[in-house]
Design an enzyme around this catalytic site. Structure first.
Site, mmCIF file in Angstrom:
data_model
loop_
_atom_site.group_PDB
_atom_site.id
_atom_site.type_symbol
_atom_site.label_atom_id
_atom_site.label_comp_id
_atom_site.label_asym_id
_atom_site.label_seq_id
_atom_site.Cartn_x
_atom_site.Cartn_y
_atom_site.Cartn_z
ATOM 1 C CG ASN A 10 -1.583 1.464 1.319
ATOM 2 O OD1 ASN A 10 -1.703 2.206 0.633
ATOM 3 N ND2 ASN A 10 -2.400 1.326 2.605
ATOM 4 C CE LYS A 12 -0.119 3.112 4.724
ATOM 5 N NZ LYS A 12 -0.049 3.147 6.090
ATOM 6 C CG HIS A 96 -5.691 1.825 5.489
ATOM 7 N ND1 HIS A 96 -5.149 2.729 6.186
ATOM 8 C CD2 HIS A 96 -4.591 1.004 5.145
ATOM 9 C CE1 HIS A 96 -4.042 2.452 6.571
ATOM 10 N NE2 HIS A 96 -3.630 1.366 6.016
ATOM 11 C CD GLU A 98 -2.813 5.345 6.907
ATOM 12 O OE1 GLU A 98 -2.811 5.512 5.766
ATOM 13 O OE2 GLU A 98 -1.849 4.642 7.426
ATOM 14 C CD GLU A 168 -3.307 -2.881 7.314
ATOM 15 O OE1 GLU A 168 -2.397 -2.925 6.955
ATOM 16 O OE2 GLU A 168 -4.006 -1.845 7.441
ATOM 17 N N GLY A 174 2.717 2.051 10.849
ATOM 18 C CA GLY A 174 3.644 3.275 10.471
ATOM 19 C C GLY A 174 4.230 3.555 11.928
ATOM 20 C CB SER A 214 5.383 -1.829 11.878
ATOM 21 O OG SER A 214 5.142 -0.449 12.248
HETATM 22 P P1 PGA Z 1 3.232 0.069 7.483
HETATM 23 O O1 PGA Z 1 1.448 0.404 6.971
HETATM 24 O O2 PGA Z 1 3.576 -0.968 7.149
HETATM 25 O O3 PGA Z 1 3.693 1.487 7.217
HETATM 26 O O4 PGA Z 1 2.834 0.151 9.124
HETATM 27 C C1 PGA Z 1 0.617 -0.522 7.007
HETATM 28 C C2 PGA Z 1 -0.688 -0.203 6.356
HETATM 29 O O5 PGA Z 1 -1.152 0.693 6.811
HETATM 30 O O6 PGA Z 1 -1.347 -0.905 5.457
#
Ligand code: PGA
Length: 253
Positions: A10, A12, A96, A98, A168, A174, A214
């Site tokens: 992803n 983003k 997601h 976010e 997640e 992140g 992560s």
């Molecule tokens: P990250 O993001 O690997 O940077 O923690 C995962 C995600 O949001 O899908």
């Protein structure tokens, strides 16, 4: 039937078209010959076309990061399933954290997006996960249950077989704080058991559940060794071909 591991990147809100094309060229080279794992990448909307052309004929699948639930009309700024199909998207990430936290998505709007995706032949990567506060308050399982019931409302066994679930934990995204393989497996097992109750044991046994938050080349193997973890949804580490391809090649480590 064994579940085929599925690793998705992803990107983003990262990469201009030029940068995206550069990255996907590197990925094609570093992933050539990889077997026994499905790979998808989700560039930003602006790079879907260029990246889609670049991966034509390769085993890498194209994914979008979200979609809107109407086909067309006066919805300024939104992207419809027809547009994603037009560009050759196979998958679409839905719900997601976010999107839920920053853009007001709810279980109800997630469900609408899921329905629209499935009606248009797009395969949803359906994201769920608890926040740190919810975990600390002992609400992890009830949050997961609510998100599963809400997001999958109205779906029968036929539809759910097309869905990939991504667990997640919000506190791991992140932040560099990965869930331990045991912490992740505990929730993945809970998700599968819930799917068994909602559908059947056989159907639940076929659904792939990715872990996200992560994921790195260093921790992917421990996660993938768990019985109910069938892949990874990768954010930060998917922005470089070197780290993403090491994650995809987890079996070789
Ligand atoms: P990250 O993001 O690997 O940077 O923690 C995962 C995600 O949001 O899908």
């Amino acid at each position: 039937m064994a579940r085929l591991p599925f690793v998705a990147g992803n990107w983003k809100m990262n990469k201009t078209v030029g940068e995206a094309v550069e990255l996907v060229k590197q990925l094609k080279a570093s992933l050539s010959g990889v077997e026994g794992v499905e790979v998808a990448i989700a560039p930003p909307f602006t790079a879907l076309d260029a990246v889609g052309r670049e991966i034509e004929g390769s085993a890498i699948r194209l994914a979008a990061q979200t979609l809107f639930w109407e086909e067309k009309g006066a919805f300024t700024g939104e992207i419809s399933p027809l547009m994603l199909n037009d560009l050759g998207c196979r998958y679409v990430i839905i719900g997601h954290s976010e999107r839920r936290q920053l853009f007001g998505e709810t279980d109800e709007t997630v469900n609408k997006r899921m329905k629209t995706a499935l009606n248009h032949g797009l395969l949803p990567i359906f994201c769920i996960g608890e926040t740190l506060k919810e975990r600390e308050d002992g609400k992890t399982f009830s949050v997961i249950e609510r998100q599963l019931e809400g997001g999958l409302k109205g779906f029968g066994g036929k539809e759910i077989q097309k869905v990939v679930v991504a667990y997640e934990p919000v506190w791991a995204i992140g932040t560099g704080k990965t869930a331990t393989p045991q912490q992740a497996e505990e929730v993945h097992r809970y998700i599968r058991e819930k799917l068994e109750r909602l559908y059947t044991r056989e159907i639940a046994g076929e659904i792939r559940i990715q872990y996200g938050g992560s994921v790195t080349p260093e921790n992917v193997k421990g996660l993938m060794n768990q019985d109910n973890i069938d892949g990874a949804l990768v954010g930060g580490a998917s922005l470089k071909s070197e780290t993403f391809s090491r994650i995809v090649r987890f079996k070789e480590m």
